[in-house]
Design a protein around this motif. Structure first.
Motif, mmCIF file in Angstrom:
data_model
loop_
_atom_site.group_PDB
_atom_site.id
_atom_site.type_symbol
_atom_site.label_atom_id
_atom_site.label_comp_id
_atom_site.label_asym_id
_atom_site.label_seq_id
_atom_site.Cartn_x
_atom_site.Cartn_y
_atom_site.Cartn_z
ATOM 1 N N VAL A 255 6.466 11.161 -0.741
ATOM 2 C CA VAL A 255 6.196 11.658 -1.912
ATOM 3 C C VAL A 255 5.892 10.807 -3.176
ATOM 4 C CG1 VAL A 255 8.624 12.168 -2.672
ATOM 5 C CG2 VAL A 255 6.746 13.868 -3.521
ATOM 6 N N PHE A 256 6.488 9.790 -3.358
ATOM 7 C CA PHE A 256 6.109 8.992 -4.539
ATOM 8 C C PHE A 256 5.497 7.764 -3.923
ATOM 9 C CE2 PHE A 256 10.055 11.203 -5.706
ATOM 10 C CZ PHE A 256 9.783 11.783 -6.781
ATOM 11 N N PRO A 257 4.133 7.662 -4.369
ATOM 12 C CA PRO A 257 3.236 6.797 -3.653
ATOM 13 C C PRO A 257 3.553 5.310 -4.312
ATOM 14 C CG PRO A 257 1.862 8.506 -4.601
ATOM 15 C CD PRO A 257 3.321 8.767 -4.762
ATOM 16 N N LYS A 258 3.915 5.128 -5.561
ATOM 17 C CA LYS A 258 4.368 3.651 -5.675
ATOM 18 C C LYS A 258 5.564 3.263 -4.942
ATOM 19 C CE LYS A 258 2.379 4.157 -10.766
ATOM 20 N NZ LYS A 258 2.767 4.307 -11.970
ATOM 21 N N LYS A 259 6.565 4.158 -4.800
ATOM 22 C CA LYS A 259 7.668 3.548 -4.042
ATOM 23 C C LYS A 259 7.451 3.381 -2.632
ATOM 24 C CE LYS A 259 11.398 4.416 -6.861
ATOM 25 N NZ LYS A 259 12.637 3.456 -7.249
ATOM 26 N N ALA A 260 6.475 4.213 -2.102
ATOM 27 C CA ALA A 260 5.930 4.021 -0.742
ATOM 28 C C ALA A 260 5.382 2.584 -0.587
ATOM 29 C CB ALA A 260 4.966 5.060 -0.072
ATOM 30 N N THR A 261 4.661 2.139 -1.489
ATOM 31 C CA THR A 261 3.670 1.025 -1.488
ATOM 32 C C THR A 261 4.798 -0.237 -1.591
ATOM 33 O OG1 THR A 261 1.853 1.736 -2.412
ATOM 34 C CG2 THR A 261 2.163 -0.414 -2.509
ATOM 35 N N GLU A 262 5.816 -0.078 -2.440
ATOM 36 C CA GLU A 262 7.021 -1.003 -2.500
ATOM 37 C C GLU A 262 7.693 -1.115 -1.434
ATOM 38 O OE1 GLU A 262 10.800 -1.630 -5.682
ATOM 39 O OE2 GLU A 262 9.361 0.086 -5.875
ATOM 40 N N VAL A 263 7.863 -0.082 -0.712
ATOM 41 C CA VAL A 263 8.951 -0.109 0.333
ATOM 42 C C VAL A 263 8.317 -0.761 1.542
ATOM 43 C CG1 VAL A 263 8.835 2.104 1.437
ATOM 44 C CG2 VAL A 263 10.920 0.943 1.437
ATOM 45 N N ALA A 264 6.853 -0.457 1.697
ATOM 46 C CA ALA A 264 6.026 -0.990 2.808
ATOM 47 C C ALA A 264 6.081 -2.405 2.788
ATOM 48 C CB ALA A 264 4.806 -0.498 2.861
ATOM 49 N N ARG A 265 5.963 -3.087 1.486
ATOM 50 C CA ARG A 265 5.752 -4.160 1.349
ATOM 51 C C ARG A 265 7.034 -5.083 1.521
ATOM 52 N NH1 ARG A 265 4.978 -3.882 -4.092
ATOM 53 N NH2 ARG A 265 2.756 -3.631 -3.798
ATOM 54 N N ALA A 266 8.219 -4.485 1.107
ATOM 55 C CA ALA A 266 9.353 -5.036 1.502
ATOM 56 C C ALA A 266 9.976 -5.125 2.861
ATOM 57 C CB ALA A 266 10.508 -4.189 0.608
ATOM 58 N N LEU A 267 9.419 -4.057 3.521
ATOM 59 C CA LEU A 267 9.799 -3.830 4.956
ATOM 60 C C LEU A 267 8.801 -5.029 5.746
ATOM 61 C CD1 LEU A 267 11.090 -2.027 6.982
ATOM 62 C CD2 LEU A 267 9.054 -0.603 7.188
ATOM 63 N N ARG A 268 7.512 -5.217 5.388
ATOM 64 C CA ARG A 268 7.079 -6.296 6.187
ATOM 65 C C ARG A 268 7.436 -7.352 5.749
ATOM 66 N NH1 ARG A 268 1.888 -2.205 5.455
ATOM 67 N NH2 ARG A 268 1.902 -1.555 7.318
ATOM 68 N N ALA A 269 7.832 -7.957 4.455
ATOM 69 C CA ALA A 269 8.388 -9.155 4.209
ATOM 70 C C ALA A 269 9.577 -9.252 4.868
ATOM 71 C CB ALA A 269 8.714 -9.220 2.670
ATOM 72 N N ARG A 270 10.713 -8.475 5.239
ATOM 73 C CA ARG A 270 11.549 -8.606 6.022
ATOM 74 C C ARG A 270 11.123 -8.969 7.407
ATOM 75 N NH1 ARG A 270 16.803 -6.854 4.236
ATOM 76 N NH2 ARG A 270 16.959 -5.961 2.152
ATOM 77 N N LYS A 271 10.339 -8.454 7.982
ATOM 78 C CA LYS A 271 9.822 -8.469 9.314
ATOM 79 C C LYS A 271 9.373 -10.012 9.507
ATOM 80 C CE LYS A 271 5.950 -7.052 10.764
ATOM 81 N NZ LYS A 271 4.686 -6.421 11.449
ATOM 82 N N ARG B 22 9.978 -12.524 7.898
ATOM 83 C CA ARG B 22 11.092 -13.580 7.617
ATOM 84 C C ARG B 22 11.967 -13.561 8.878
ATOM 85 N NH1 ARG B 22 11.679 -11.411 2.319
ATOM 86 N NH2 ARG B 22 13.434 -10.216 2.974
ATOM 87 N N GLY B 23 11.529 -12.625 9.802
ATOM 88 C CA GLY B 23 12.370 -12.514 11.134
ATOM 89 C C GLY B 23 13.614 -11.784 10.926
ATOM 90 N N GLU B 24 13.874 -10.955 10.066
ATOM 91 C CA GLU B 24 15.366 -10.543 9.883
ATOM 92 C C GLU B 24 15.591 -9.266 10.818
ATOM 93 O OE1 GLU B 24 16.243 -8.985 6.010
ATOM 94 O OE2 GLU B 24 15.138 -10.594 4.979
ATOM 95 N N TYR B 25 14.554 -8.845 11.594
ATOM 96 C CA TYR B 25 14.654 -7.793 12.713
ATOM 97 C C TYR B 25 14.928 -8.335 14.163
ATOM 98 C CZ TYR B 25 13.883 -4.671 8.658
ATOM 99 O OH TYR B 25 13.963 -4.081 7.554
ATOM 100 N N ASN B 26 14.319 -9.692 14.084
ATOM 101 C CA ASN B 26 14.407 -10.392 15.651
ATOM 102 C C ASN B 26 15.532 -10.197 16.454
ATOM 103 O OD1 ASN B 26 11.737 -10.900 14.654
ATOM 104 N ND2 ASN B 26 12.095 -13.109 14.598
ATOM 105 N N GLY B 27 16.606 -10.331 15.757
ATOM 106 C CA GLY B 27 17.902 -10.314 16.540
ATOM 107 C C GLY B 27 18.569 -8.939 16.796
ATOM 108 N N ILE B 28 17.845 -7.881 16.516
ATOM 109 C CA ILE B 28 18.169 -6.458 17.028
ATOM 110 C C ILE B 28 17.631 -6.082 18.059
ATOM 111 C CG2 ILE B 28 17.902 -4.155 15.751
ATOM 112 C CD1 ILE B 28 17.723 -5.297 13.080
#
Length: 378
Positions: free
Chosen positions: A78-94, A96-102
């Motif tokens: 619903v809030f596009p700016k928040k969505a863009t921010e969270v997608a960027r943060a999610l891909r940055a974590r990925k 960096r390999g933060e999800y590789n051990g899950i």
């Protein structure tokens, strides 16, 4: 979220917390889209416990779920700016390999929900894992006859969400509404309840175990408490860039006016049930007794992220015509704050105290006072 879709197609993963958005007579279209700047302040929502059995996941399944989630949020949240921010943060974590051990489904769903809500702070948003393969995403369109039949059967089994209706001592009405999920059967149950309670001297509506449902049922029940059209709530949806207004409308039977209403809440009172309490509180039509509610005001849809993952993506938000905001992240604050287990007794005491003060017949007054003493002694 269309009701049949949440109940039938996604029963294993749907929270059933979300507002519905099917047409009804009490809803009116409105053209203006709200500014994103008016987004309410929010608290970090508590984590949801995993549901169902856990299971291993492959690297490909993990990658698919993360990318699909980033796309769905960017396209629909619903809030596009928040969505863009969270997608960027999610891909940055990925990256960096933060999800590789899950390597298990529940662990990934829990991690994604927590990480994304560090940005969204959205009570409705969550990711779920299903060990069994999820059904295909239903395309927009009418439900099948089989889906409708199953939905109607379930609605009848739970009496449209209306659990208990009772006339309490002192001629007080009581109705427990466990869900606002069922337009149609819920309307019938609401009318039957209000017809039974039409001549009571005060009304208690118990929402302590109500997790939400459809705004149409909220508007229908609210319509009994006014004798003229009243603007209850607006829902803005980003995918359609449209706002829908919800108003009271004529109902069968007698309107319940000129008498006090108490609404009981708990920390588990959620979503559309919160809207009901928030509507009547802002309109000064009811006294809210109990605990601060759950704090979810953003309706949306369950979206498929692959064979084993799904997420509830809030695509809209509530806008109260009086407060110009909603209860997201803060909940509905009761007028009388007491533990949920004490809320019914406290509401009865307050209603009986007023009846005693108004009573003119000595025998009736004595009976009311006796019942009041019993409740006060508990």
């Amino acid at each position: 979220m269309r009701l049949y879709r949440s109940l039938i197609g996604w029963l294993t993963i749907s929270t059933l917390y979300a507002f519905g958005c099917a047409p009804v007579a009490a809803a009116r279209p409105a053209a203006a889209a709200p500014a994103e700047a008016s987004e309410p302040k929010r608290a970090v929502p508590p984590p949801r416990p995993p549901k169902g059995p856990d299971g291993p996941i492959t690297a490909a399944e993990r990658e698919q779920a993360i990318e699909a989630l980033a796309r769905e949020l960017t396209d629909k949240y619903v809030f596009p700016k928040k969505a863009t921010e969270v997608a960027r943060a999610l891909r940055a974590r990925k990256k960096r390999g933060e999800y590789n051990g899950i390597t298990t489904g529940h662990a990934l769903a829990t991690a994604l929900t927590a990480h994304i809500n560090e940005v969204l702070f959205d009570a409705h948003f969550h990711v779920r894992f299903s060990k069994e393969t999820l059904p295909p995403q239903r395309q927009p369109g009418p439900p099948s006859a089989e889906d409708l039949a199953r939905y109607e059967e379930f609605a009848n089994q739970v009496n449209g969400g209306f659990e208990r209706v009772e006339r309490l001592a002192g001629n007080l009405g009581y109705v427990e509404v466990r869900s606002f999920e069922f337009p149609g059967r819920g309307f019938t149950a609401a009318s039957a309840a209000m017809d039974f309670l039409a001549e009571t001297d005060g009304l208690i509506i118990d929402l302590r175990r109500n997790g939400g449902g459809a705004p149409e049922v909220v508007a229908y029940l609210c319509s009994y408490f006014f004798d003229e059209p009243v603007h209850l709530n607006d829902l803005y949806f980003r995918p359609d860039d449209a706002t829908r207004q919800f108003w009271t409308a004529p109902v069968p039977g007698k309107a319940y006016v000129g008498r006090e209403i108490y609404v009981l809440t708990s920390k588990n009172t959620g979503s559309a049930a919160e809207e009901f309490a928030y509507n009547l509180q802002n309109l000064k039509r009811a006294t809210i007794v109990g605990e601060v509610t759950w704090g979810g005001a953003n309706p949306g849809d369950m979206v498929r992220l692959g064979d084993h993952f799904a997420a509830f993506v809030p695509t809209g938000r509530a806008i109260n015509p009086i407060s110009k905001t909603n209860w997201e992240g803060v909940g509905v604050k009761p007028d009388v704050a007491v533990p949920a287990d004490d809320a019914l007794r406290v509401a009865q005491v307050k209603l009986l105290e007023k009846q005693v003060a108004k009573a003119t017949d000595p025998q009736a007054k004595e009976m009311l006072e006796a019942r009041l003493r019993e409740l006060q002694a508990k």
